[in-house]
Structures are given as structure tokens and as C-alpha cells.
Design a protein around this motif. Structure first.
Motif, PDB file in Angstrom:
ATOM      1  N   UNK A 194       3.047 -23.568  81.486  1.00 24.88           N
ATOM      2  CA  UNK A 194       3.302 -24.733  80.631  1.00 24.88           C
ATOM      3  C   UNK A 194       4.251 -24.381  79.495  1.00 24.88           C
ATOM      4  N   UNK A 195       5.110 -25.326  79.144  1.00 28.77           N
ATOM      5  CA  UNK A 195       5.926 -25.183  77.939  1.00 28.77           C
ATOM      6  C   UNK A 195       5.004 -25.314  76.727  1.00 28.77           C
ATOM      7  N   UNK A 196       5.274 -24.539  75.673  1.00 28.99           N
ATOM      8  CA  UNK A 196       4.421 -24.538  74.486  1.00 28.99           C
ATOM      9  C   UNK A 196       5.213 -25.039  73.275  1.00 28.99           C
ATOM     10  N   UNK A 197       4.644 -26.031  72.579  1.00 31.58           N
ATOM     11  CA  UNK A 197       5.225 -26.540  71.332  1.00 31.58           C
ATOM     12  C   UNK A 197       4.153 -26.446  70.257  1.00 31.58           C
ATOM     13  N   UNK A 198       4.482 -25.824  69.134  1.00 27.71           N
ATOM     14  CA  UNK A 198       3.530 -25.744  68.031  1.00 27.71           C
ATOM     15  C   UNK A 198       3.963 -26.717  66.940  1.00 27.71           C
ATOM     16  N   UNK A 248       8.464 -18.321  74.646  1.00 28.52           N
ATOM     17  CA  UNK A 248       9.523 -19.276  74.332  1.00 28.52           C
ATOM     18  C   UNK A 248       9.035 -20.507  73.610  1.00 28.52           C
ATOM     19  N   UNK A 249       7.985 -20.376  72.822  1.00 29.24           N
ATOM     20  CA  UNK A 249       7.418 -21.528  72.111  1.00 29.24           C
ATOM     21  C   UNK A 249       8.421 -22.099  71.111  1.00 29.24           C
ATOM     22  N   UNK A 250       8.345 -23.410  70.945  1.00 28.85           N
ATOM     23  CA  UNK A 250       9.191 -24.119  69.975  1.00 28.85           C
ATOM     24  C   UNK A 250       8.303 -24.697  68.887  1.00 28.85           C
ATOM     25  N   UNK A 251       8.869 -24.840  67.667  1.00 34.68           N
ATOM     26  CA  UNK A 251       8.095 -25.365  66.549  1.00 34.68           C
ATOM     27  C   UNK A 251       8.697 -26.616  65.953  1.00 34.68           C
TER      28      UNK A 251
END
Length: 315
Positions: A194-198, A248-251
Motif C-alpha cells: 500500500x502507498x503510505x500518506x502521513x 516512500x511515504x508522503x506527508x
């Protein structure tokens, strides 16, 4: 345990089985997209924190249990540790900011914990807790900078995959409320595809800054006041930054008005949520993150002062 792997998360799930609730995962239409919401506000203690706390305390030796634990937290980790300690017959000393919501302080005290308060702006909770732990020979239980804690929080991600599979929901991206990154890094390990976005409150984006820099960075000077006390961290840990960066998490950041709107939206669905636990929902509702089919978002806590909640929802 020096680092954390998905295998550690799987072992944590076995260790804490029966100690935590399997919280609901429901499907909703947000912005024309089919989105799943994981309601960790329904967890025992009102937040996801019992997962990591239970995993850490259950892994202690009999001697360590006898000597007790010390933790520091604005509230949700405090209560999670207090609950886990009470169940195991252990003493828990918790360092909490004096300006923490009264409901969180009293909730933690009601579990039998010993409370020490400090000034968030002039004192270091880490130093106070470390001193207490050394004086007492107790085990220090940080809120996110601990492999056992990260692995325990990651069990929420395993539940998401299991529940989504049961409902035929494809998990493509997970949007997660973020303070120090224990929950988001644990879920990143549990859900490798899964793509991760914080999501962080405006001006309290230490994790986003850290992800860009490749190492822990502090919140900029004079951050604005925020309702999101649960994720009001000054700097994340190298452990959590490294895990999220490798994935590769994005914030993104959300403002106070978006958080208030999210709390009202959740209340209309019959859910009581706290500001810090609502930022991921706020991100999708406000368009800070464009909703897409296959999104899963975490509502990570529901411990809000009743008067503040009534003011927000117009009750």
C-alpha cells in the motif's frame, strides 16, 4: 529487538491476541471515491495505543514486570500503558504535560497509574521520564521510539488487510494520523503493497520535514497552537523516519477548520473522535489528499474533552 520487520508485527499480533479489540472497518463515499475507515477510536482506552503498549509490556521478563514501567505521553499512550500495566499487576508512572486534556489525565489516573506533570514548553518529558526510570530501576516505554511499540501498532495494519479482504475492498493507499510515527511506520511494515500518506497538523510537520531531509528534524520555531494534542510532537525518531522513508511515504498538513469539519462528519456517523485522531479524515474531506478508490484512512483516537466536543458539533 534493534530494528523492526513485518515478521515482528506478525509476532506482535499473536502476543496481544485477546488484549485488544478488533475495531470496525467501514466503507464510505468521500468525494465520489470508495474509502474505508478504520475506527481505532473504538479501541479499549479510546485509541490505538493499547496495541503497542500491550506488546511492549507482555514482552517484559518477570523481573522487569516487578520493577514497573515509566512512560511519557500527552494522553493516549499514557492510558494504553496504564491499562496494560494494570492488567499485568504492574506499577506504571506516567509523565504527562500539565496542559493535557483533563479527560486524558483523569482517564490515565483511573487505570491506577501514578501521574507526573510537566510544562510542555520549558521542560523535557524524555529527561524527566529517563530520570524516574533510572531512580526506580523501571523500564522506560517511549510512545514511538521503540521497536516493540512500532510492531504492536502495526497490528492495526494487519487487521485492515484482513477486514478489507473480507469485504472485497482493495487496499491501495493508507492515510494515517502522525505524531512521532509509531502507528504509521508499523502500518507501513504490515502493509508493504500500500502507498503510505502521513497527515500532521499545520505547523507541526516534523515527520514531513524529516522524510524530506532523510533524518529526524524538529518542528520549526514557534509552532502555532493546535487542537491536536495527541500528535503534537516536536521531533520524530530515527527508527520511524527510516521505516517510512524506505516505504516512500508522503506527508501532508491540515488546518484546524478541516479538523473541526472532520469531527462533525464523524459525529454525524455516530462516532466521537478527537482532533489528533481525525487529521487523516480531515485530509480527505478537505481535499488536502484527493480521495481515490482503494483509500483506507485511520481515525486513531476518540479521547476528547466532552465540552470541547459539544462545542464543535453544536450539541
Amino acid at each position: 529487538m534493534a530494528s523492526v520487520t513485518r515478521e515482528d508485527v506478525l509476532q506482535a499480533a499473536d502476543r496481544i491476541k485477546g488484549a485488544v479489540r478488533r475495531t470496525p472497518l467501514t466503507i464510505h463515499d468521500i468525494g465520489g471515491a470508495k474509502v474505508a475507515i478504520k475506527w481505532e477510536n473504538r479501541q479499549t482506552g479510546g485509541a490505538f495505543k493499547l496495541r503497542g503498549a500491550s506488546n511492549r509490556l507482555l514482552a517484559l521478563s518477570p523481573k522487569e514486570r516487578a520493577e514497573g514501567v515509566v512512560a511519557f505521553s500527552s494522553g493516549n499512550h499514557a492510558r494504553g500503558v496504564a491499562i496494560a500495566a494494570r492488567r499485568l499487576g504492574m506499577h506504571a508512572a506516567i509523565v504527562m504535560p500539565a496542559d493535557a486534556p483533563k479527560a486524558k489525565i483523569e482517564g490515565t489516573r483511573s487505570e491506577g497509574a501514578e501521574i507526573f506533570t510537566y510544562d510542555r514548553l520549558t521542560e523535557s518529558r524524555e529527561e524527566i521520564a529517563a530520570r524516574l526510570a533510572e531512580e526506580r530501576g523501571a523500564t522506560l516505554v517511549p510512545s514511538f521510539d521503540d521497536p516493540w511499540i512500532v510492531a504492536g501498532q502495526g497490528t492495526c495494519g494487519l487487521e485492515i488487510l484482513e477486514q478489507a479482504g473480507e469485504q472485497g475492498f482493495p487496499v491501495k493507499r493508507i492515510i494515517i494520523c502522525c505524531g512521532g510515527g509509531g502507528l504509521s511506520s508499523g502500518i507501513a511494515l504490515a502493509c508493504p503493497d500500500a502507498e503510505i500518506v502521513i497527515v500532521e497538523p499545520e505547523g507541526w510537520h516534523d515527520m514531513a520535514l524529516s522524510l524530506r531531509a532523510g533524518k529526524p528534524k524538529r518542528v520549526p520555531a514557534n509552532p502555532p497552537p493546535t487542537l491536536c494534542d495527541a500528535i503534537q510532537t516536536l521531533m520524530p525518531a530515527e527508527l520511524t523516519v527510516d521505516i517510512l522513508r524506505a516505504r516512500g511515504a508522503k506527508g501532508v498538513q491540515v488546518g484546524e477548520d478541516a479538523v473541526r469539519d472532520a469531527i462533525r462528519w464523524a459525529f454525524a456517523k455516530g462516532e466521537v473522535t478527537e482532533p489528533g485522531g481525525s487529521v487523516a479524515l480531515a485530509a480527505l474531506l478537505s481535499g488536502s489528499v484527493e480521495p481515490k478508490d482503494g483509500d483506507v484512512l485511520l481515525v486513531s483516537g476518540g479521547n476528547i474533552d466532552p465540552a470541547l466536543h459539544a462545542e464543535m458539533v453544536g450539541a
